[in-house]
Design a protein around this motif. Sequence first.
Motif, short mmCIF file in Angstrom:
data_model
loop_
_atom_site.label_atom_id
_atom_site.label_comp_id
_atom_site.label_asym_id
_atom_site.label_seq_id
_atom_site.Cartn_x
_atom_site.Cartn_y
_atom_site.Cartn_z
N ILE A 196 -4.48 5.01 -7.11
CA ILE A 196 -5.80 5.42 -6.64
C ILE A 196 -5.81 5.31 -5.13
O ILE A 196 -5.61 4.22 -4.57
CB ILE A 196 -6.92 4.55 -7.24
N MET A 197 -6.04 6.44 -4.43
CA MET A 197 -5.90 6.47 -2.97
C MET A 197 -7.11 7.16 -2.32
O MET A 197 -7.16 8.38 -2.23
CB MET A 197 -4.61 7.18 -2.58
N PRO A 198 -8.10 6.38 -1.87
CA PRO A 198 -9.24 6.98 -1.17
C PRO A 198 -8.83 7.50 0.20
O PRO A 198 -7.83 7.07 0.80
CB PRO A 198 -10.22 5.80 -1.02
N GLY A 199 -9.67 8.41 0.70
CA GLY A 199 -9.49 8.87 2.07
C GLY A 199 -10.20 7.93 3.03
O GLY A 199 -11.24 7.35 2.72
N ILE A 200 -9.62 7.74 4.21
CA ILE A 200 -10.25 6.92 5.25
C ILE A 200 -9.98 7.54 6.61
O ILE A 200 -8.87 8.02 6.86
CB ILE A 200 -9.73 5.46 5.20
N MET A 201 -11.01 7.58 7.45
CA MET A 201 -10.85 8.08 8.81
C MET A 201 -11.03 6.92 9.78
O MET A 201 -12.15 6.47 10.02
CB MET A 201 -11.87 9.18 9.12
N PRO A 202 -9.93 6.39 10.34
CA PRO A 202 -10.04 5.29 11.29
C PRO A 202 -10.45 5.80 12.68
O PRO A 202 -9.87 6.75 13.20
CB PRO A 202 -8.62 4.72 11.34
N CYS A 215 -8.39 -0.02 -4.55
CA CYS A 215 -7.44 1.07 -4.27
C CYS A 215 -6.02 0.57 -4.36
O CYS A 215 -5.77 -0.65 -4.35
CB CYS A 215 -7.70 1.69 -2.89
N ASP A 216 -5.09 1.52 -4.42
CA ASP A 216 -3.65 1.22 -4.37
C ASP A 216 -3.04 1.67 -3.04
O ASP A 216 -1.83 1.50 -2.83
CB ASP A 216 -2.92 1.93 -5.51
N GLY A 217 -3.83 2.23 -2.19
CA GLY A 217 -3.36 2.74 -0.91
C GLY A 217 -4.41 3.65 -0.32
O GLY A 217 -5.54 3.74 -0.81
N TRP A 218 -4.02 4.36 0.74
CA TRP A 218 -4.99 5.14 1.51
C TRP A 218 -4.41 6.47 1.98
O TRP A 218 -3.22 6.56 2.28
CB TRP A 218 -5.42 4.35 2.76
N MET A 269 0.83 -1.19 0.00
CA MET A 269 0.00 0.00 0.00
C MET A 269 0.86 1.24 0.00
O MET A 269 1.91 1.29 0.65
CB MET A 269 -0.87 0.06 1.26
N LYS A 270 0.39 2.29 -0.69
CA LYS A 270 0.93 3.62 -0.48
C LYS A 270 0.07 4.29 0.60
O LYS A 270 -1.16 4.16 0.59
CB LYS A 270 0.88 4.43 -1.78
N ILE A 271 0.70 4.96 1.52
CA ILE A 271 -0.02 5.53 2.65
C ILE A 271 0.36 6.99 2.82
O ILE A 271 1.54 7.35 2.91
CB ILE A 271 0.28 4.76 3.96
N GLN A 305 -7.07 -3.83 3.92
CA GLN A 305 -6.44 -4.91 3.15
C GLN A 305 -7.41 -5.47 2.12
O GLN A 305 -7.03 -5.74 0.96
CB GLN A 305 -5.97 -6.02 4.08
N ASP A 306 -8.67 -5.64 2.48
CA ASP A 306 -9.67 -6.17 1.57
C ASP A 306 -9.84 -5.27 0.35
O ASP A 306 -9.85 -5.73 -0.79
CB ASP A 306 -11.00 -6.34 2.31
#
Length: 461
Positions: A275-281, A390-393, A8-10, A382-383
């Motif tokens: 392609i890198m979506p945004g995610i708020m953990p 995606c390619d990362g987050w 992943m790219k992070i 991971q899923d």
Amino acid sequence: MSTTQRRMKIGINMVQNGGHNSGWRHPDANAGIANDFKGYAKIIKQAEAQKIDFMFLADGAAVRIPHKDAEELSRHGHIDRFEPITLLAAMSAVTESIGLICTASTTYNEPYALARKFASLDHISDGRAGWNVVTGWSEEEAMNFGRDTLMEHSERYERANEFFDVVTGLWNSWDDDAFVRDKDEGRYFRPEGMHLLNHKGKHYQVRGPLNLERSPQGYPVIAQAGGSGPGRELGARIADIIYTGQKDKEIAKEFYADMKARVAAAGRDPAQVMIMPGIMPIIGATEEEAQAKLDALKALVHPEVGLQLISKMFGDLSAYDPDELVPLPLPESNGVKSAIEQWERRLRETPMTIRQVYEEISISSGHNVCCGTVEQIADVMQDWFEDGACDGWNLMAPYMPGGAEDFINLLVPELRRRGLAQSEYEGGTLRARLGLEAKPNPLAGRVSESSESEEAIAVSH
């Protein structure tokens, strides 16, 4: 990377004082971090210690919240922010490896000035700069730059395409070895190593050359986030990183496949565009603890704030009961068309109340909120990654510093344990570390044209 495993790219998305508009009210938040360089730097140093690829700063040259007066605006947390290139230049002095990407609008800048700024940042940071190309979407920005209304959507993208071509043309003003600085000969640069742009287009006229030698990356890393048709076409043509905001994996897979196909149609290698979506953990020791944290964050949203935040996309809903379903269809907009289209589709499939919508948008600007234990959130990431979504987050914190420290120090190590995140920075520049191809000067070796009356140099990208 020395390993063959795809990773992943992070990125860490540093949204002012947190992605949650009311996150500044959290008991553990630094409410003034939007203007606290040392506070920002402390977070980014932690991110660098965990080998996060880059930090990202969104930006807008205005207070972009609809308001009639100061009283109506006074409850919002996303008001103040640093000018991003200035901040990243300062950040480059206190970090060594993490990438430094920020937003700059093609609607409210001039190509020459912006080309110079990003080339300077790339030099100052030893090749770690990145430009998030946007067109600007708010009426409030327009009113700060001599306009009464926002420029029409298609015109913004037409200008953006020409703007980008001018900027990259200016970045090719010099061969990589043009500046010989030969004291004995008295020759500062090789004349054949200079290339005038002489651009004369519909929107811009720029002679060149850029008054700065070519930067370490040639071109800083290019990010882009437009999700409309014109936005996707621009991204497919120019971007190394595509930011996106899908919340549903199937919709994300559709977007991923569409963008990769558009990149290929543009004559580029889809593997070279991430392609890198945004995610708020929202992380808890248990699922129940994480849900309690999320509920507490939702409770921080004042109804007036929530209704104002959604008014650009949903219209004025103040006359409705917040617990009524959002009325459809959504109004037409000249602003963020892709976000409105996504919400329209989602609400037709799963109706939501006005309160549910504004709580969600307040917390994460509509990005994916993932609530659970470290292991559960890593499972989701991971899923998506392994299933072609995606390619990362881009990791977003609801508030800072604690919201960011949770995913930096808990989630990223879990991803590394699974072999999904890097253990070390490898490569001399951000491009190299992301596995992106170098950007040699396509004009190197050509005889330079030196007269303003001559035809413009054709710049290949």
